[in-house]
Design an enzyme around this catalytic site. Structure first.
Site, PDB file in Angstrom:
ATOM      1  N   ILE A  17       0.813  -1.218   0.000  1.00 21.81           N
ATOM      2  CA  ILE A  17       0.000   0.000   0.000  1.00 21.81           C
ATOM      3  C   ILE A  17       0.851   1.274   0.000  1.00 21.81           C
ATOM      4  CG2 ILE A  17      -2.050  -1.031   1.012  1.00 21.81           C
ATOM      5  CD1 ILE A  17      -1.162  -0.078   3.743  1.00 21.81           C
ATOM      6  N   GLY A  18       2.173   1.119   0.062  1.00 27.90           N
ATOM      7  CA  GLY A  18       3.033   2.301   0.040  1.00 27.90           C
ATOM      8  C   GLY A  18       4.490   1.932  -0.069  1.00 27.90           C
ATOM      9  N   GLY A  78       8.550   3.894   0.240  1.00 28.70           N
ATOM     10  CA  GLY A  78       9.299   5.096   0.590  1.00 28.70           C
ATOM     11  C   GLY A  78      10.772   4.787   0.707  1.00 28.70           C
ATOM     12  N   GLY A  79      11.519   5.771   1.189  1.00 32.56           N
ATOM     13  CA  GLY A  79      12.959   5.612   1.294  1.00 32.56           C
ATOM     14  C   GLY A  79      13.377   4.501   2.242  1.00 32.56           C
ATOM     15  N   MET A  80      12.602   4.278   3.307  1.00 28.82           N
ATOM     16  CA  MET A  80      12.994   3.278   4.295  1.00 28.82           C
ATOM     17  C   MET A  80      12.585   1.869   3.903  1.00 28.82           C
ATOM     18  SD  MET A  80      12.419   5.178   7.988  1.00 28.82           S
ATOM     19  CE  MET A  80      11.014   6.210   7.608  1.00 28.82           C
ATOM     20  N   VAL A 132       5.265  -0.511   2.738  1.00 27.41           N
ATOM     21  CA  VAL A 132       4.193  -0.753   3.699  1.00 27.41           C
ATOM     22  C   VAL A 132       3.196  -1.713   3.065  1.00 27.41           C
ATOM     23  CG1 VAL A 132       2.449   0.274   5.193  1.00 27.41           C
ATOM     24  CG2 VAL A 132       4.475   1.598   4.574  1.00 27.41           C
ATOM     25  N   LYS A 178       5.376  -2.362   7.995  1.00 29.75           N
ATOM     26  CA  LYS A 178       6.410  -1.561   7.337  1.00 29.75           C
ATOM     27  C   LYS A 178       7.727  -2.325   7.421  1.00 29.75           C
ATOM     28  CE  LYS A 178       6.496   2.906   7.938  1.00 29.75           C
ATOM     29  NZ  LYS A 178       6.410   3.564   6.614  1.00 29.75           N
ATOM     30  N   ASP A 182       9.487  14.248  11.495  1.00 27.89           N
ATOM     31  CA  ASP A 182       9.205  14.053  10.069  1.00 27.89           C
ATOM     32  C   ASP A 182       7.709  14.248   9.790  1.00 27.89           C
ATOM     33  OD1 ASP A 182       9.785  13.484   7.402  1.00 27.89           O
ATOM     34  OD2 ASP A 182       9.524  11.327   7.666  1.00 27.89           O
TER      35      ASP A 182
END
Length: 438
Positions: free
Chosen positions: A170-171, A173-175, A178, A193, A288
């Site tokens: 569902i997502g 990102g940089g890390m 998800v 995550k 953040d």
């Protein structure tokens, strides 16, 4: 490991600046620079900035008039190695990368810590087993490493986590990524995550990262996403939280042609401030805050906002998992940071969160950045704007927002910490009062 900057020429010859964790270092004539050179006329006010994540170091010129030089060559950006020399005007700094671990001399005696060169060790990618050489404190340091190609693959197709039925990604990102999943023990929907290190990290740093996640998990508040558990699977750290149906505030605004009605923004932001007031009282700083980290469910006028990823950015950076983050030209990682956070990644306090809340509210109201930074602005332009540009009043961006509501948000965006709201609770109270009068 440690990165030191030794002044080897210039008016401040002999000074040394040392870094043993993720930090930034601003050089220029301005009084807010870490290395202030008011008498060196060749330096601009904000000349260049270094980001240091030992053993890595990266330098970025900030559009200086006379340029930043590394080993005699003018650069816009550059990775720095031990022995490199940075010059601007009369001042020269030498980069020294060293190990924190003491070395053993041929006679069997220990040298002092920090006096030795890092060891080069061979590590293999957790996913594909291809070897790579990386710097470490000692030859015996155990390292965790995921190559760049495998990081991209694992972001798109994360590994399943035992005890959970994976439903979909569902997502990203940089890390990491998800996933929406279902717990096998009770059928509960959860978000998982996965947290992939951007660089090789020691197992000791990885353990410290998981400990810091555990500390942040103690936060219990109706407007903070609920922690479920965390763990490590195939040496990849994962974090399980409640699943919030709906979407993040950025996507919600996108569905409304980029911006929300001011009443909806007030509702989302006051709930976010409630969560921050609680967390700040316990000594936690988010670091953040942005639209993507506020999850929104329900429908207006009964929206429910929940803040996610509390303290995750800090833990990810300070344990060395992020490497340096200012490498590319995308400024999204720093666009919402206040001046003091850009200057010092390491020490971030509650007023920085208040500034970022102001940034988020402004963006949701106007679909624009308050400092007039275009969507394609690079990091250099973004940093200079954060330090130097005044904000554009909300009323110049969008009509219909009550002046008192706009004033509360604009107060949060003061460059000077002492001119912002003193606490998240004070800002929330002022926002609710302004909205009731609007």
């Amino acid at each position: 490991m440690r990165v030191s900057l030794n002044v080897v020429a210039g008016p401040q010859l002999g000074r040394t600046f040392s870094f043993d964790q993720h930090d930034t270092f601003l050089i220029g004539r301005g009084e807010d620079a870490h290395f202030c050179l008011p008498r060196d006329r060749f330096f601009s006010r904000h000349h260049c900035i270094l980001e240091i994540a030992p053993p890595q170091a990266f330098i970025r010129d900030l559009g200086s008039t006379n340029g930043t030089f590394v080993n005699g060559l003018r650069v816009e950006t550059a990775y720095l190695n031990s022995g490199d020399r940075i010059q601007g005007g009369e001042t020269v700094l030498e980069v020294v990368v060293s190990s924190d671990a003491p070395a053993v001399t041929p006679s069997g005696n220990l040298q002092s810590a920090g006096a030795t060169e890092p060891s080069l060790v061979t590590v293999t990618c957790l996913n594909c087993n291809i070897p790579a050489s990386v710097a470490a404190n000692t030859p015996a340091t155990e390292m965790t490493y995921v190559c760049e190609e495998c990081r991209e693959k694992l972001r798109a197709n994360p590994q399943p986590i035992p005890g959970y039925q994976m439903i979909r990604v569902i997502g990203q990102g940089g890390m990491g990524s998800v996933m929406l999943a279902r717990a096998e023990r009770d059928g509960r929907a959860v978000a998982i995550k996965t947290l992939l290190p951007e660089v090789a990290v020691s197992d000791q740093s990885l353990k410290r990262f998981t400990r810091e996640i555990e500390v942040a998990s103690s936060l219990k508040h109706p407007h903070i996403v609920e922690y479920v558990e965390h763990g490590t699977h195939n040496n990849v750290v994962y974090l399980v939280t409640e699943f919030v149906s709906g979407m993040d505030a950025a996507k919600l605004a996108k569905h409304r042609n980029g911006k929300l009605d001011w009443r909806e923004v007030v509702q989302i932001i006051e709930q976010t401030l409630s969560a921050l007031d609680y967390a700040h009282s316990l000594g936690f700083v988010h670091r953040d805050i942005k639209e993507q980290n506020i999850l929104v469910s329900g429908t207006s006028p009964n929206l429910i906002a929940k803040l996610t990823d509390f303290g995750l950015s800090k833990s990810y950076m300070q344990t060395g998992m992020s490497g340096v983050t200012m490498v590319g030209d995308v400024a999204g990682t720093i666009a919402y940071m206040p001046p003091e956070q850009v200057r010092d990644f390491k020490e971030v306090r509650p007023p920085s969160d208040i500034y970022s809340v102001g940034m988020t509210a402004y963006s949701l109201l106007t679909a624009a950045h308050p400092l007039d930074i275009g969507p394609k602005a690079g990091i250099s332009a973004t940093v200079k704007a954060i330090f130097d540009k005044p904000i554009i009043p909300i009323e110049q961006r969008v009509q219909g927002v009550p002046r008192k509501v706009a004033a509360v948000i604009e107060t949060a965006l003061a460059k000077q910490v002492e001119l912002r709201w003193r606490t998240a609770g004070a800002m929330r109270e002022a926002l609710l009062t302004a909205a009731s009068e609007g």
